[in-house]
Design a protein around this motif. Structure first.
Motif, PDB file in Angstrom:
ATOM      1  N   ALA A  88     104.559 -14.339 -49.002  1.00 45.03           N
ATOM      2  CA  ALA A  88     105.780 -15.118 -49.202  1.00 45.03           C
ATOM      3  C   ALA A  88     106.702 -15.042 -47.990  1.00 45.03           C
ATOM      4  O   ALA A  88     107.388 -16.011 -47.649  1.00 45.03           O
ATOM      5  N   THR A  89     106.725 -13.901 -47.327  1.00 45.86           N
ATOM      6  CA  THR A  89     107.535 -13.762 -46.115  1.00 45.86           C
ATOM      7  C   THR A  89     107.043 -14.711 -45.034  1.00 45.86           C
ATOM      8  O   THR A  89     107.832 -15.401 -44.369  1.00 45.86           O
ATOM      9  N   ASP A  90     105.723 -14.759 -44.844  1.00 46.85           N
ATOM     10  CA  ASP A  90     105.153 -15.689 -43.871  1.00 46.85           C
ATOM     11  C   ASP A  90     105.484 -17.130 -44.247  1.00 46.85           C
ATOM     12  O   ASP A  90     105.802 -17.959 -43.391  1.00 46.85           O
ATOM     13  N   GLU A  91     105.384 -17.426 -45.535  1.00 46.47           N
ATOM     14  CA  GLU A  91     105.679 -18.781 -46.018  1.00 46.47           C
ATOM     15  C   GLU A  91     107.149 -19.123 -45.791  1.00 46.47           C
ATOM     16  O   GLU A  91     107.493 -20.240 -45.377  1.00 46.47           O
ATOM     17  N   ALA A  92     108.038 -18.186 -46.090  1.00 47.91           N
ATOM     18  CA  ALA A  92     109.471 -18.412 -45.889  1.00 47.91           C
ATOM     19  C   ALA A  92     109.781 -18.656 -44.409  1.00 47.91           C
ATOM     20  O   ALA A  92     110.607 -19.510 -44.070  1.00 47.91           O
ATOM     21  N   ALA A  93     109.125 -17.901 -43.541  1.00 48.15           N
ATOM     22  CA  ALA A  93     109.334 -18.087 -42.107  1.00 48.15           C
ATOM     23  C   ALA A  93     108.848 -19.458 -41.656  1.00 48.15           C
ATOM     24  O   ALA A  93     109.503 -20.133 -40.851  1.00 48.15           O
ATOM     25  N   LEU A  94     107.699 -19.894 -42.180  1.00 49.68           N
ATOM     26  CA  LEU A  94     107.159 -21.206 -41.829  1.00 49.68           C
ATOM     27  C   LEU A  94     108.085 -22.332 -42.264  1.00 49.68           C
ATOM     28  O   LEU A  94     108.307 -23.301 -41.536  1.00 49.68           O
ATOM     29  N   ARG A  95     108.617 -22.207 -43.450  1.00 45.57           N
ATOM     30  CA  ARG A  95     109.421 -23.285 -44.032  1.00 45.57           C
ATOM     31  C   ARG A  95     110.920 -23.137 -43.772  1.00 45.57           C
ATOM     32  O   ARG A  95     111.690 -24.032 -44.112  1.00 45.57           O
ATOM     33  N   GLY A  96     111.349 -22.012 -43.215  1.00 46.28           N
ATOM     34  CA  GLY A  96     112.769 -21.793 -43.020  1.00 46.28           C
ATOM     35  C   GLY A  96     113.513 -21.607 -44.332  1.00 46.28           C
ATOM     36  O   GLY A  96     114.664 -22.031 -44.477  1.00 46.28           O
TER      37      GLY A  96
END
Length: 295
Positions: free
Chosen positions: A24-32
């Motif tokens: 989820a952290t990686d996803e949050a970083a990708l999507r801002g």
């Protein structure tokens, strides 16, 4: 001012939930997107708020706080720019996550818990939430061997059905592929029912071709609008003979995320998972996103 909906992760201290935090952290970083970590605890409900206050912090409360704080530190080490918030909420896990879904971009959950019993309970939580949540739910299938890692294959897999609810799943899949700079592989399974007679004039000669052509037409119709909105996404269209369950499970071995839709059935409360969604949640090699049609 527009409020940015967060990605919400249910944490319980298990290795599975910590991998969900990483994903989820990686996803949050990708999507801002901001990230919200929640822990469900029934201690205060069972003891009563007044008694809980009088007794001070219980070992359960201390453990819950420690778990979410450790998860937050883990996330911030992984992606310092991601905004992380935490909360310990006095309710059961399913109720907490379903309530969070109303103000979340997506829910991310692991597929098992801290022990044999917890594994069964968390599995039940995952499937209950996936079938009823108001937002997309991503269940981290495949994380038992660290397969649930962003960007491993640079491929998002979309299962295309015939229902109108697939429109939301299609948009979500295009967004995921664009955020990851990944190929989107949209798959429509088709079958030639053995009970059909080749004596029918429309089926004489090449009966299988008619089924495949119909699958291709459904695929094109399902993808046309979203494909026009995301022209930079590399799109691969596939029509594959076989059951949808088997076709998607086989294809999940080479994907970073499998996206399927969830339908709202008359006479039922909330979303109900069909056989295909149920099967991939149990057996997919990669993480699975179940996407409801927002009403």
């Amino acid at each position: 001012m527009t409020v940015e909906l967060p990605l919400v992760v249910g944490v319980d201290g298990s290795e599975s939930s910590l991998r969900a935090v990483d994903w989820a952290t990686d996803e949050a970083a990708l999507r801002g997107k901001p990230l919200r970590l929640v822990y469900a605890s029934l201690w205060e409900r069972y003891e009563g708020a007044a008694l809980a206050k009088g007794l001070g912090r219980s070992s359960e409360q201390v453990m819950a706080d420690n778990i979410v704080e450790a998860a937050a530190r883990r996330s911030q080490r992984r992606a310092p720019d991601v905004k992380v918030s935490t909360d310990v909420l006095p309710d059961d896990a399913v109720s907490v996550l379903l309530n969070e879904a109303h103000t979340a971009f997506a829910l991310i959950v692991g597929s098992r818990g801290r022990s044999g019993l917890a594994e069964l309970l968390l599995g039940s939580v995952s499937f209950a939430v996936a079938g009823r949540a108001a937002c997309p739910v991503i269940v981290l299938r495949g994380n038992h061997d660290n397969r649930a890692r962003a960007g491993r294959h640079r491929r998002v897999l979309l299962g295309v059905g015939e229902e109108t609810h697939d429109a939301a799943a299609t948009r979500f899949a295009f967004q995921e592929a664009e955020a990851r700079d990944a190929e989107l592989d949209a798959v429509r399974a088709w079958r030639w029912p053995a009970r059909e007679s080749t004596d029918h004039p429309l089926l004489a000669g090449e009966p299988a071709r008619l089924h495949e052509e119909r699958a291709a037409d459904i695929l094109e119709s399902a993808l046309s609008t979203a494909a026009a909105e995301h022209p930079n996404v590399a799109l691969r269209r596939s029509t594959v003979e076989g059951t949808a369950r088997r076709v998607l499970l086989d294809a999940s071995a080479d994907a970073d995320l499998l996206v399927v839709g969830a339908s709202r059935r008359h006479g039922h409360t909330g979303l109900q998972l069909g056989r295909v969604a149920h099967a991939v949640l149990h057996h997919s090699v990669c993480p699975v996103a179940v996407v409801p049609q927002r009403e």
